[in-house]
Design an enzyme around this catalytic site. Structure first.
Site, short mmCIF file in Angstrom:
data_model
loop_
_atom_site.label_atom_id
_atom_site.label_comp_id
_atom_site.label_asym_id
_atom_site.label_seq_id
_atom_site.Cartn_x
_atom_site.Cartn_y
_atom_site.Cartn_z
N ARG A 29 0.90 -1.25 0.11
CA ARG A 29 -0.06 -0.11 0.02
C ARG A 29 0.90 1.37 0.07
NH1 ARG A 29 -3.50 -2.14 4.88
NH2 ARG A 29 -1.45 -3.17 5.11
N ARG A 38 -5.24 -2.36 -6.75
CA ARG A 38 -6.11 -3.09 -5.65
C ARG A 38 -7.42 -2.76 -5.91
NH1 ARG A 38 -8.25 -3.59 -1.13
NH2 ARG A 38 -7.46 -4.97 0.66
N ASP A 75 -0.68 -14.42 -0.43
CA ASP A 75 -0.29 -14.42 1.10
C ASP A 75 -0.57 -15.65 1.64
OD1 ASP A 75 -1.16 -12.12 3.30
OD2 ASP A 75 -1.94 -14.18 3.86
N TYR A 150 -3.19 -18.17 12.96
CA TYR A 150 -4.48 -17.62 12.16
C TYR A 150 -5.47 -18.54 12.24
CZ TYR A 150 -1.37 -13.37 11.29
OH TYR A 150 -0.52 -12.67 11.29
O1 CP3 Z 1 6.24 -9.38 0.22
C1 CP3 Z 1 5.54 -9.28 -0.56
O2 CP3 Z 1 5.32 -8.25 -1.25
C2 CP3 Z 1 4.66 -10.48 -1.38
C3 CP3 Z 1 3.48 -10.92 -0.65
C4 CP3 Z 1 3.20 -10.93 0.60
C5 CP3 Z 1 1.84 -10.55 1.32
N1 CP3 Z 1 1.63 -10.96 2.39
C6 CP3 Z 1 1.11 -9.40 0.69
C7 CP3 Z 1 -0.11 -8.71 1.59
C8 CP3 Z 1 3.52 -11.74 1.55
C9 CP3 Z 1 4.84 -12.46 1.35
C10 CP3 Z 1 2.80 -11.93 2.58
C11 CP3 Z 1 3.29 -12.82 3.88
C12 CP3 Z 1 2.18 -12.75 5.04
N2 CP3 Z 1 1.04 -12.65 5.12
C13 CP3 Z 1 2.73 -12.92 6.35
C14 CP3 Z 1 4.08 -13.29 6.47
C15 CP3 Z 1 5.04 -11.98 6.59
C16 CP3 Z 1 4.62 -11.05 7.75
O3 CP3 Z 1 4.37 -9.93 7.16
O4 CP3 Z 1 4.65 -11.29 9.04
C17 CP3 Z 1 1.62 -12.95 7.25
C18 CP3 Z 1 1.54 -12.88 8.76
C19 CP3 Z 1 0.35 -12.80 6.39
C20 CP3 Z 1 -0.96 -12.45 6.90
C21 CP3 Z 1 -1.39 -11.29 6.62
N3 CP3 Z 1 -1.68 -10.68 5.21
C22 CP3 Z 1 -1.77 -9.99 7.53
C23 CP3 Z 1 -1.54 -10.07 8.95
C24 CP3 Z 1 -2.28 -9.06 6.62
C25 CP3 Z 1 -2.80 -7.65 7.17
C26 CP3 Z 1 -1.72 -6.74 7.67
C27 CP3 Z 1 -1.74 -5.63 6.44
O5 CP3 Z 1 -0.66 -5.01 6.31
O6 CP3 Z 1 -2.79 -5.27 6.13
C28 CP3 Z 1 -2.31 -9.37 5.22
C29 CP3 Z 1 -2.73 -8.63 4.11
C30 CP3 Z 1 -1.58 -8.43 3.13
N4 CP3 Z 1 -0.86 -9.26 2.48
C31 CP3 Z 1 -1.34 -7.01 2.56
C32 CP3 Z 1 -0.12 -7.33 1.61
C33 CP3 Z 1 0.12 -6.62 0.68
C34 CP3 Z 1 -2.16 -5.66 2.71
C35 CP3 Z 1 -3.59 -6.16 2.21
C36 CP3 Z 1 -3.96 -4.80 1.55
O7 CP3 Z 1 -3.55 -4.47 0.39
O8 CP3 Z 1 -4.90 -4.10 2.24
#
Ligand code: CP3
Length: 343
Positions: A29, A38, A75, A150
């Site tokens: 973001r 998005r 994700d 989760y």
């Molecule tokens: O790194 C990258 O660019 C690749 C994409 C990627 C995402 N999530 C995209 C994402 C990767 C590798 C992840 C891993 C992920 N997802 C983890 C492990 C790494 C970490 O950050 O600890 C975990 C725990 C998740 C679960 C998850 N997904 C959470 C807790 C959240 C919400 C937090 C937030 O930032 O909003 C997500 C959403 C998420 N995954 C977003 C992105 C770009 C944000 C979503 C949006 O566009 O609103």
């Protein structure tokens, strides 16, 4: 050719200076073009499961900053989703799932696992075809423990108390869940590699909340099992382990899991990181808030990592994902500083 990909070379133990770099959550973001895509896609999961959108957002940070690695846009929670659990991403709340109970673990079904994940494999195939030859393509999965946190709580929590209690109170059901997640995660990574991923990262974002015994059983052991299964098929594809928050337990992690490279969070002292580097590559570990602050805080953070770890195998990265508040100009400054570094 794959052998010219600098991130792969470092993950296999070569020291390169300036080090190659990428950022965890580099498609996210903080980028206006990500927010625009998005919006067009609708929801976050529509982005993950539509190869057109997923390829586009994966490439955005590569076009803008020329990072040395692209990470598949998806994700970690698509794995439980593909096993039949529900999943939604709510604005401002993050992931939401129906909490799994001990009696439901036997009902997890892998029947449609690869069918459900086929858009992800298609995204990887298209990415490898579109990326510059020198750019490493990273696949990834969540580690079983982090996925379980989760699945059990149904959402993020500060200390993963629900999953820790579940592990103590329902040891058999919990062990079964972890084993099953390890097996499917290994197959998931194998398919990503078959589709064109050059290396893979296993995200154990909640490794830091466990005691020593639970860390060994629920973090290190299942990751070791995944690494062994991937190695059977692809002995030369590097695996990065990221046990965020593991503290002193980082020390034995490479040896017990068999990962090639260790991803370090920003709390890991650089003296410890140097020690870890004697056994192979490390990746990290700039505090993402230095990137938000910019200026001297950013410059000093980057300098220190390059000075302490630049002589050994290092993939420059953040200590966790970039936050939405980070200004693009600060990312540009960081990339410039790393790229222009001289010893
Ligand atoms: O790194 C990258 O660019 C690749 C994409 C990627 C995402 N999530 C995209 C994402 C990767 C590798 C992840 C891993 C992920 N997802 C983890 C492990 C790494 C970490 O950050 O600890 C975990 C725990 C998740 C679960 C998850 N997904 C959470 C807790 C959240 C919400 C937090 C937030 O930032 O909003 C997500 C959403 C998420 N995954 C977003 C992105 C770009 C944000 C979503 C949006 O566009 O609103």
């Amino acid at each position: 050719m794959a052998k010219d990909r600098r991130v792969v070379r470092v993950l296999k133990g070569e020291s390169l200076f300036p080090p190659p770099l990428w950022m965890m959550r580099q498609a996210g973001r903080y980028l206006p073009e990500y927010r625009a895509t998005r919006e067009r896609a609708g929801g976050f999961l529509d982005l993950c499961y539509n190869p057109d959108f997923a390829v586009e957002v994966t490439l955005q940070p590569i076009r803008r900053f020329g990072f040395d690695a692209a990470i598949l846009f998806s994700d970690i929670l698509v794995v439980p989703h593909a096993l039949g659990r529900d999943l939604a991403f709510e604005e401002g709340r993050g992931p939401v799932m129906t909490p799994i109970g001990p009696d439901e673990i036997g009902q997890l079904s892998g029947e449609k696992f690869h069918v459900n994940l086929s858009p992800v494999y298609e995204t990887v195939r298209r990415l490898r075809a579109e990326l510059p030859a020198g750019t490493t393509l990273l696949g990834f999965c969540g580690a079983p423990w982090t996925l379980a946190t989760y699945m059990i709580a149904g959402h993020g929590t500060p200390d993963q108390a629900p999953a820790r209690l579940f592990a103590y109170r329902e040891p058999e059901a919990f062990a079964k869940l972890i084993d099953l997640l390890a097996d499917y995660s290994a197959e998931y990574l194998v398919r990503q590699i078959e589709a064109g991923a050059d290396a893979v990262q296993i995200f154990d974002s909640w490794a830091g909340v466990l005691d020593e015994d639970c860390f060994a059983r629920f973090c290190a052991a299942p990751v070791a099992r995944i690494v062994a299964r991937v190695r059977e098929r692809f002995p030369d594809v590097p695996v990065i382990g990221f046990p965020r928050g593991a503290g002193s337990l980082y020390d034995g992690y490479r040896a017990t899991t068999g990962v090639d490279a260790v991803g370090l969070d920003w709390s890991v002292p650089l003296s410890q990181a140097r020690r870890l580097q004697r056994d192979g590559a490390v990746q990290g570990n700039l505090d993402p808030l230095r990137l938000v602050a910019g200026g001297a805080a950013l410059e000093e953070g980057v300098d220190r990592i390059l000075a302490e770890l630049g002589d050994g195998p290092l993939v420059f990265n953040l200590g966790h994902g970039i936050t939405p508040e980070a200004p693009v100009a600060h990312v540009e400054a960081m990339v410039r500083q790393v790229r222009e570094a001289r010893r």
